[in-house]
Design an enzyme around this catalytic site. Structure first.
Site, PDB file in Angstrom:
ATOM      1  N   SER A 143       0.882  -1.177   0.000  1.00  0.00           N
ATOM      2  CA  SER A 143       0.000   0.000   0.000  1.00  0.00           C
ATOM      3  C   SER A 143       0.913   1.219   0.000  1.00  0.00           C
ATOM      4  O   SER A 143       2.090   1.120   0.354  1.00  0.00           O
ATOM      5  CB  SER A 143      -0.843  -0.003   1.274  1.00  0.00           C
ATOM      6  OG  SER A 143      -1.500   1.227   1.467  1.00  0.00           O
ATOM      7  N   TYR A 156      -2.246  -1.031  10.545  1.00  0.00           N
ATOM      8  CA  TYR A 156      -2.245  -1.249   9.088  1.00  0.00           C
ATOM      9  C   TYR A 156      -0.915  -0.798   8.479  1.00  0.00           C
ATOM     10  O   TYR A 156      -0.297  -1.531   7.700  1.00  0.00           O
ATOM     11  CB  TYR A 156      -3.418  -0.480   8.464  1.00  0.00           C
ATOM     12  CG  TYR A 156      -3.611  -0.729   6.987  1.00  0.00           C
ATOM     13  CD1 TYR A 156      -4.180  -1.917   6.532  1.00  0.00           C
ATOM     14  CD2 TYR A 156      -3.228   0.215   6.033  1.00  0.00           C
ATOM     15  CE1 TYR A 156      -4.370  -2.151   5.178  1.00  0.00           C
ATOM     16  CE2 TYR A 156      -3.418  -0.010   4.683  1.00  0.00           C
ATOM     17  CZ  TYR A 156      -3.991  -1.186   4.252  1.00  0.00           C
ATOM     18  OH  TYR A 156      -4.171  -1.416   2.912  1.00  0.00           O
ATOM     19  N   LYS A 160       1.902  -3.071   6.425  1.00  0.00           N
ATOM     20  CA  LYS A 160       2.270  -2.788   5.031  1.00  0.00           C
ATOM     21  C   LYS A 160       3.762  -2.461   4.902  1.00  0.00           C
ATOM     22  O   LYS A 160       4.394  -2.759   3.891  1.00  0.00           O
ATOM     23  CB  LYS A 160       1.384  -1.678   4.465  1.00  0.00           C
ATOM     24  CG  LYS A 160      -0.088  -2.100   4.333  1.00  0.00           C
ATOM     25  CD  LYS A 160      -0.249  -3.363   3.470  1.00  0.00           C
ATOM     26  CE  LYS A 160      -1.685  -3.767   3.244  1.00  0.00           C
ATOM     27  NZ  LYS A 160      -1.826  -4.960   2.403  1.00  0.00           N
TER      28      LYS A 160
HETATM   29  N1  NAD Z   1      -8.681  -0.244  -1.215  1.00  0.00           N
HETATM   30  C1  NAD Z   1      -7.651   0.514  -0.961  1.00  0.00           C
HETATM   31  O1  NAD Z   1      -7.755   1.755  -0.911  1.00  0.00           O
HETATM   32  C2  NAD Z   1      -6.292  -0.122  -0.765  1.00  0.00           C
HETATM   33  C3  NAD Z   1      -5.177   0.728  -0.738  1.00  0.00           C
HETATM   34  C4  NAD Z   1      -3.926   0.172  -0.546  1.00  0.00           C
HETATM   35  C5  NAD Z   1      -3.781  -1.199  -0.416  1.00  0.00           C
HETATM   36  N2  NAD Z   1      -4.883  -1.992  -0.432  1.00  0.00           N
HETATM   37  C6  NAD Z   1      -4.677  -3.437  -0.282  1.00  0.00           C
HETATM   38  O2  NAD Z   1      -5.268  -4.101  -1.361  1.00  0.00           O
HETATM   39  C7  NAD Z   1      -5.514  -5.462  -0.999  1.00  0.00           C
HETATM   40  C8  NAD Z   1      -6.895  -5.853  -1.440  1.00  0.00           C
HETATM   41  O3  NAD Z   1      -7.856  -5.137  -0.667  1.00  0.00           O
HETATM   42  P1  NAD Z   1      -9.131  -4.443  -1.329  1.00  0.00           P
HETATM   43  O4  NAD Z   1      -8.968  -2.993  -1.125  1.00  0.00           O
HETATM   44  O5  NAD Z   1      -9.394  -4.950  -2.668  1.00  0.00           O
HETATM   45  O6  NAD Z   1     -10.259  -4.888  -0.266  1.00  0.00           O
HETATM   46  P2  NAD Z   1     -11.495  -5.885  -0.415  1.00  0.00           P
HETATM   47  O7  NAD Z   1     -12.069  -5.997   0.957  1.00  0.00           O
HETATM   48  O8  NAD Z   1     -12.368  -5.445  -1.509  1.00  0.00           O
HETATM   49  O9  NAD Z   1     -10.807  -7.266  -0.848  1.00  0.00           O
HETATM   50  C9  NAD Z   1     -10.012  -7.993   0.063  1.00  0.00           C
HETATM   51  C10 NAD Z   1     -10.348  -9.472  -0.064  1.00  0.00           C
HETATM   52  O10 NAD Z   1      -9.510 -10.210   0.841  1.00  0.00           O
HETATM   53  C11 NAD Z   1     -10.299 -11.252   1.396  1.00  0.00           C
HETATM   54  N3  NAD Z   1      -9.745 -11.732   2.664  1.00  0.00           N
HETATM   55  C12 NAD Z   1      -9.814 -11.169   3.881  1.00  0.00           C
HETATM   56  N4  NAD Z   1      -9.238 -11.956   4.797  1.00  0.00           N
HETATM   57  C13 NAD Z   1      -8.747 -13.042   4.122  1.00  0.00           C
HETATM   58  C14 NAD Z   1      -8.033 -14.200   4.510  1.00  0.00           C
HETATM   59  N5  NAD Z   1      -7.685 -14.410   5.799  1.00  0.00           N
HETATM   60  N6  NAD Z   1      -7.703 -15.081   3.573  1.00  0.00           N
HETATM   61  C15 NAD Z   1      -8.065 -14.893   2.272  1.00  0.00           C
HETATM   62  N7  NAD Z   1      -8.754 -13.820   1.851  1.00  0.00           N
HETATM   63  C16 NAD Z   1      -9.089 -12.906   2.773  1.00  0.00           C
HETATM   64  C17 NAD Z   1     -11.673 -10.629   1.562  1.00  0.00           C
HETATM   65  O11 NAD Z   1     -12.679 -11.620   1.690  1.00  0.00           O
HETATM   66  C18 NAD Z   1     -11.796  -9.798   0.294  1.00  0.00           C
HETATM   67  O12 NAD Z   1     -12.421 -10.526  -0.735  1.00  0.00           O
HETATM   68  C19 NAD Z   1      -5.286  -5.529   0.518  1.00  0.00           C
HETATM   69  O13 NAD Z   1      -4.019  -6.091   0.786  1.00  0.00           O
HETATM   70  C20 NAD Z   1      -5.318  -4.076   0.939  1.00  0.00           C
HETATM   71  O14 NAD Z   1      -4.606  -3.844   2.125  1.00  0.00           O
HETATM   72  C21 NAD Z   1      -6.137  -1.487  -0.606  1.00  0.00           C
END
Ligand code: NAD
Length: 282
Positions: A143, A156, A160
Site C-alpha cells: 500500500s 495497518y 504494510k
Molecule cells: N482499497 C484501498 O484503498 C487499498 C489501498 C492500498 C492497499 N490496499 C490493499 O489491497 C488489498 C486488497 O484489498 P481491497 O482494497 O481490494 O479490499 P477488499 O475488501 O475489496 O478485498 C479484500 C479481499 O480479501 C479477502 N480476505 C480477507 N481476509 C482473508 C483471509 N484471511 N484469507 C483470504 N482472503 C481474505 C476478503 O474476503 C476480500 O475478498 C489488501 O491487501 C489491501 O490492504 C487497498
C-alpha cells in the site's frame, strides 16, 4: 515476463476489489486463473464472473493466515493447471483506531492476514516457481501506507511496511539466485473496494470475549474511510498497473498522487532527523 496467454495466475483476496480486478485482467490476457478467498459465497460469484468471459477459472476457499491453506491452494493450482506463473499475495484487511485502545485481537488479525498471508505466499509460491525454471512473477500487495505513516491506522501501516520490507529483501535474493523469477510490490492509493468493511470476513477467533474495542477513534477512522471510498480509483487501474509491471519487470508499483509527497516528506524528516511532520495526502 511478457507472454501471459496459456499461463496460470493465482490471486488471493480475489473475491472482491483489487484481487477480483487482477483476476479479471489476467483472464483477459488469456491466463487460467485460480481465485482464492476466505469468503466462500463471494468467491463463487467472482469465479462465475471470470468464467463468463470464456476464461478457465477455479475458486479455492483459502485463509491466507494459515500456512496449510496456502499450501493446499498452490497444490490445487498445480494439479488443475500444471503450474503457477503469476502469484499475487493480495488478501488484506484494515482495522483502525488509537494504538493503545485497539485490542490484541485487532493486532493479531491484521498481522495474520496482511503479514503472515504474504509470508505463507512467499514460502509456498517461490519454491514452486524456482523449481519450474520458467519465467514467473510474484506480486505482493502492500500500500502507499508502506511508505507513509498516518495516525489512527498504525497497525495497518506496520503490516504494510512489513510487506514492503519482505518484498525488497525478496527482490535482492531473487536477483542473485534466479534469472527467471521476479517480484513486484503493489502500493495502491485509495481504491474503491470493500476494504472499509473488512470486518465482514473477520473470523470469530479474533472477536472472542468482546475483545474488539468500539472506540470513538475507531469509529472516526472507519467513517472517514467509508466516506472517502467513492473518491477512490477503480480497482481495474491497479490491475492495469500490475500487468504493465510484470511485463516490464518493474518492482515498485507506486501511486502518482499526493501519497508520493507524503512519502517524500517522511523521507525528508528521517534524512534531516526532524520530528515527523503530519502531512496527509491531498
Ligand atoms: N482499497 C484501498 O484503498 C487499498 C489501498 C492500498 C492497499 N490496499 C490493499 O489491497 C488489498 C486488497 O484489498 P481491497 O482494497 O481490494 O479490499 P477488499 O475488501 O475489496 O478485498 C479484500 C479481499 O480479501 C479477502 N480476505 C480477507 N481476509 C482473508 C483471509 N484471511 N484469507 C483470504 N482472503 C481474505 C476478503 O474476503 C476480500 O475478498 C489488501 O491487501 C489491501 O490492504 C487497498
Amino acid at each position: 515476463m511478457d507472454t501471459f496467454s496459456g499461463k496460470t495466475a493465482v490471486v488471493t483476496g480475489a473475491a472482491s476489489g483489487i484481487g477480483l480486478a487482477m483476476a479479471e485482467r489476467f483472464a483477459a490476457e488469456g491466463m487460467r486463473v485460480v481465485l482464492a478467498d476466505i469468503e466462500e459465497a463471494a468467491l463463487g460469484s467472482a469465479v462465475e464472473r471470470v468464467r463468463t468471459t470464456g476464461a478457465e477459472a477455479i475458486g479455492v476457499v483459502t485463509d491466507v493466515s494459515k500456512a496449510d491453506d496456502v499450501a493446499a491452494l498452490a497444490k490445487r493450482a498445480c494439479s488443475e493447471f500444471g503450474g503457477i506463473h503469476v502469484a499475487c499475495n493480495n488478501a488484506g484487511v484494515f482495522a483502525g483506531g488509537l494504538l493503545w485502545e485497539e485490542s490484541l485481537a485487532d493486532y493479531q488479525w491484521v498481522m495474520d492476514v496482511n503479514v503472515w498471508g504474504v509470508i505463507h505466499g512467499i514460502r509456498t509460491f517461490i519454491p514452486i516457481m524456482l523449481e519450474q525454471d520458467t519465467e514467473c512473477h510474484l506480486v505482493n500487495t502492500a500500500s502507499m501506507a508502506a511508505v507513509t505513516v498516518m495516525p489512527f491506522a498504525g497497525i495497518y501501516h506496520m503490516t504494510k511496511h512489513a510487506v514492503l520490507a519482505l518484498s525488497e529483501a525478496l527482490f535482492h535474493e531473487l536477483a542473485v539466485t534466479s534469472d527467471k523469477v521476479q517480484v513486484s510490490v503493489l502500493c495502491p492509493e485509495l481504491i474503491k473496494t470493500g476494504i472499509a468493511t473488512s470486518d465482514r470476513n473477520r473470523p470469530a477467533k479474533y472477536s472472542k470475549d468482546g475483545d474488539v474495542v468500539e472506540s470513538d477513534a475507531r469509529q472516526l477512522v472507519m467513517d472517514s474511510i467509508t466516506e472517502n471510498m467513492d473518491q477512490g480509483l477503480d480497482p481495474s487501474v491497479m490491475a492495469d498497473r500490475v500487468v504493465a509491471a510484470i511485463r516490464s519487470g518493474t518492482f515498485y508499483i507506486l501511486s502518482e498522487d499526493g501519497w508520493r509527497d507524503t512519502a517524500n516528506q517522511r523521507m525528508e524528516d528521517i534524512r534531516t532527523g526532524q520530528n515527523p511532520i503530519l502531512m496527509p495526502p491531498l
